[in-house]
Design an enzyme around this catalytic site. Sequence first.
Site, PDB file in Angstrom:
ATOM      1  N   ALA A  13       0.802  -1.224   0.000  1.00  0.00           N
ATOM      2  CA  ALA A  13       0.000   0.000   0.000  1.00  0.00           C
ATOM      3  C   ALA A  13       0.835   1.274   0.000  1.00  0.00           C
ATOM      4  O   ALA A  13       0.712   2.114  -0.906  1.00  0.00           O
ATOM      5  CB  ALA A  13      -0.953  -0.015   1.204  1.00  0.00           C
ATOM      6  N   ALA A  14       1.682   1.453   1.002  1.00  0.00           N
ATOM      7  CA  ALA A  14       2.431   2.701   1.103  1.00  0.00           C
ATOM      8  C   ALA A  14       3.417   2.856  -0.049  1.00  0.00           C
ATOM      9  O   ALA A  14       3.508   3.921  -0.667  1.00  0.00           O
ATOM     10  CB  ALA A  14       3.159   2.774   2.444  1.00  0.00           C
ATOM     11  N   SER A  43       0.502  -4.474  -4.030  1.00  0.00           N
ATOM     12  CA  SER A  43      -0.721  -3.647  -4.039  1.00  0.00           C
ATOM     13  C   SER A  43      -1.969  -4.451  -3.730  1.00  0.00           C
ATOM     14  O   SER A  43      -2.918  -4.487  -4.501  1.00  0.00           O
ATOM     15  CB  SER A  43      -0.871  -2.954  -5.409  1.00  0.00           C
ATOM     16  OG  SER A  43       0.160  -2.038  -5.627  1.00  0.00           O
ATOM     17  N   CYS A  47      -6.110  -6.676   4.683  1.00  0.00           N
ATOM     18  CA  CYS A  47      -7.297  -6.719   5.549  1.00  0.00           C
ATOM     19  C   CYS A  47      -8.342  -7.713   5.050  1.00  0.00           C
ATOM     20  O   CYS A  47      -9.200  -8.146   5.813  1.00  0.00           O
ATOM     21  CB  CYS A  47      -7.925  -5.328   5.637  1.00  0.00           C
ATOM     22  SG  CYS A  47      -6.820  -4.061   6.298  1.00  0.00           S
ATOM     23  N   ARG A  74       2.911   1.779 -16.346  1.00  0.00           N
ATOM     24  CA  ARG A  74       2.984   3.205 -16.007  1.00  0.00           C
ATOM     25  C   ARG A  74       4.420   3.622 -15.725  1.00  0.00           C
ATOM     26  O   ARG A  74       4.669   4.606 -15.035  1.00  0.00           O
ATOM     27  CB  ARG A  74       2.093   3.474 -14.792  1.00  0.00           C
ATOM     28  CG  ARG A  74       0.641   3.068 -15.024  1.00  0.00           C
ATOM     29  CD  ARG A  74      -0.241   3.368 -13.830  1.00  0.00           C
ATOM     30  NE  ARG A  74      -0.347   4.816 -13.631  1.00  0.00           N
ATOM     31  CZ  ARG A  74      -0.168   5.425 -12.461  1.00  0.00           C
ATOM     32  NH1 ARG A  74       0.146   4.711 -11.395  1.00  0.00           N
ATOM     33  NH2 ARG A  74      -0.300   6.722 -12.354  1.00  0.00           N
ATOM     34  N   VAL A  84      15.339  -6.652  -0.546  1.00  0.00           N
ATOM     35  CA  VAL A  84      16.418  -5.730  -0.190  1.00  0.00           C
ATOM     36  C   VAL A  84      17.045  -6.236   1.106  1.00  0.00           C
ATOM     37  O   VAL A  84      16.359  -6.418   2.114  1.00  0.00           O
ATOM     38  CB  VAL A  84      15.899  -4.296  -0.027  1.00  0.00           C
ATOM     39  CG1 VAL A  84      17.011  -3.380   0.474  1.00  0.00           C
ATOM     40  CG2 VAL A  84      15.351  -3.784  -1.355  1.00  0.00           C
ATOM     41  N   TYR A 433     -31.645  10.688  10.771  1.00  0.00           N
ATOM     42  CA  TYR A 433     -32.565   9.872  11.555  1.00  0.00           C
ATOM     43  C   TYR A 433     -33.697   9.360  10.676  1.00  0.00           C
ATOM     44  O   TYR A 433     -34.289  10.103   9.888  1.00  0.00           O
ATOM     45  CB  TYR A 433     -33.190  10.676  12.703  1.00  0.00           C
ATOM     46  CG  TYR A 433     -34.471  10.049  13.209  1.00  0.00           C
ATOM     47  CD1 TYR A 433     -34.446   8.834  13.890  1.00  0.00           C
ATOM     48  CD2 TYR A 433     -35.710  10.637  12.951  1.00  0.00           C
ATOM     49  CE1 TYR A 433     -35.622   8.223  14.313  1.00  0.00           C
ATOM     50  CE2 TYR A 433     -36.898  10.036  13.382  1.00  0.00           C
ATOM     51  CZ  TYR A 433     -36.841   8.828  14.050  1.00  0.00           C
ATOM     52  OH  TYR A 433     -37.996   8.224  14.462  1.00  0.00           O
ATOM     53  N   TRP A 441     -32.804   9.707  19.208  1.00  0.00           N
ATOM     54  CA  TRP A 441     -31.481  10.071  19.706  1.00  0.00           C
ATOM     55  C   TRP A 441     -30.528   8.939  19.349  1.00  0.00           C
ATOM     56  O   TRP A 441     -30.650   7.828  19.862  1.00  0.00           O
ATOM     57  CB  TRP A 441     -31.508  10.294  21.213  1.00  0.00           C
ATOM     58  CG  TRP A 441     -32.035  11.637  21.611  1.00  0.00           C
ATOM     59  CD1 TRP A 441     -33.327  11.974  21.894  1.00  0.00           C
ATOM     60  CD2 TRP A 441     -31.267  12.830  21.740  1.00  0.00           C
ATOM     61  NE1 TRP A 441     -33.422  13.312  22.203  1.00  0.00           N
ATOM     62  CE2 TRP A 441     -32.176  13.866  22.118  1.00  0.00           C
ATOM     63  CE3 TRP A 441     -29.925  13.155  21.584  1.00  0.00           C
ATOM     64  CZ2 TRP A 441     -31.761  15.186  22.334  1.00  0.00           C
ATOM     65  CZ3 TRP A 441     -29.508  14.450  21.804  1.00  0.00           C
ATOM     66  CH2 TRP A 441     -30.425  15.450  22.176  1.00  0.00           C
ATOM     67  N   ARG A 449     -24.608  12.931  25.648  1.00  0.00           N
ATOM     68  CA  ARG A 449     -25.429  13.607  26.658  1.00  0.00           C
ATOM     69  C   ARG A 449     -25.061  13.125  28.065  1.00  0.00           C
ATOM     70  O   ARG A 449     -24.913  13.929  28.999  1.00  0.00           O
ATOM     71  CB  ARG A 449     -26.905  13.348  26.391  1.00  0.00           C
ATOM     72  CG  ARG A 449     -27.465  14.041  25.163  1.00  0.00           C
ATOM     73  CD  ARG A 449     -28.937  13.720  24.969  1.00  0.00           C
ATOM     74  NE  ARG A 449     -29.760  14.316  26.018  1.00  0.00           N
ATOM     75  CZ  ARG A 449     -31.081  14.132  26.113  1.00  0.00           C
ATOM     76  NH1 ARG A 449     -31.708  13.355  25.227  1.00  0.00           N
ATOM     77  NH2 ARG A 449     -31.768  14.697  27.076  1.00  0.00           N
TER      78      ARG A 449
END
Length: 460
Positions: A13-14, A43, A47, A74, A84, A433, A441, A449
């Site tokens: 991902a990163a 890639s 999860c 690309r 590595v 709602y 609520w 609350r």
Amino acid sequence: MAAERLVIVGGDAAGMAAASQARRLRKPDELAITAFERSHFASYSACGIPYWVGGEVDGPDALIARTPEEHRARDIDLRMRCEVTELDLERGRVRTRELDGGGRESWTGFDKLVLATGARPRRPDLPGIDAPGVHGVQTLDDGRALLDTLGASPGRRAVVVGAGYIGVEMAEALIRRDYEVTVLEQSAQPMSTLDPDMGALVHEAMCAMGIETVRGATVTGVLTGGDGRARAVTTEDAEYPADVVVLGLGVRPETTLAAAAGLPLGESGGLLTDLGMRVRGQEHIWAGGDCVEVLDLVSGQLRHIALGTHANKHGQVIGANVGGGYATFPGVVGTAVSKVCDLEIARTGLLERQAHAAGLRFVTVTVEATNRAGYYPGARPMHVKMLAERRTGRLLGVQIVGREGAGKRVDVAAVALTAGMTVEQMTALDLGYAPPFSPVWDPVLVAARKATAAVRDAGA
């Protein structure tokens, strides 16, 4: 003029988000991008592995966002099965070893370097822990190896060690495959990412689903049979038969290379970066994903949180900065959501122990409500726990355990935390709602609350 050389260590991902963003900003004749990935996949969504194992989604192809061929089209030179093994920062180069075809080694020079080495499953140093049939679950290769074991096993008994996110998700996956599942958890309750009172709700639900959950269980080893394969997991006072063992003990940053190169690491072992994801003290090195520590916006402290959402954002920030643009990653509030069968589990912000560790004084409240209007068919109970700072009323954290519609409610709290809202301000939020979706609520507002009242009482 020769193109600048960008080398990326890690193709998930990163790393690949950084590569893709940098390529959008700079052409191949301006920036040559080479990425190294030691596994068979790049890639992909780690999860999704529990849901692949459980048969809910196809895999592994369905979990891959972009293939190596698509990256190469690309002009990103993605080299698979290439590890590595050394960072030579003084000379600006990395040593690599091909994992297929003889193990040939070579050096590749760089002008800019991105470390996206991810995390590795925790594997305690115990007898038998490396025996065949014992599996960590971190990569698609891990998922495939586990499925191979399940397919070859004549027995239907599984032991999951650890009841964190991965542990409970893998327990569900194995239940779906008709295994008898025992979960061994060292803590007093499953899901140590929740406070114990909320974890108790998870334990109760897991037992009701037929998952034997043993709390306070310290694993001492894995017993093997005559064929060398795992046959049982032992604790200090019991033995649990197992045809397959899954480790769900969490992960730690994979920073072996970084440590050997003398790069700065935090308390959890993750790399330390600035807001632009540049490694501290380094002008031309960036890092992102599960190998870094990030700023907790609630406590102000650094944490290691391994999530694909963060990794993709880190990659976008790194790619923008490497490509000549500008971007920052301000931090996180610690939001996570999971499920075991039909039970949804979510948290954001701080737990009680984390708030104590940060030196904060706070109040807590817990409410039981329903996911829909009580009179609407299918209304199910939901528990919401909220932490608020004494005196100021600043929201510090929220935990939610319930059925359908419970988990994603945590996003309301995540936004409130990011905005630095008080619980009193939250009570005025204009949430959607209708009886099929919420009571008049919403449960999060009911908790807000009650927390507002608790803050007032604490200041009296």
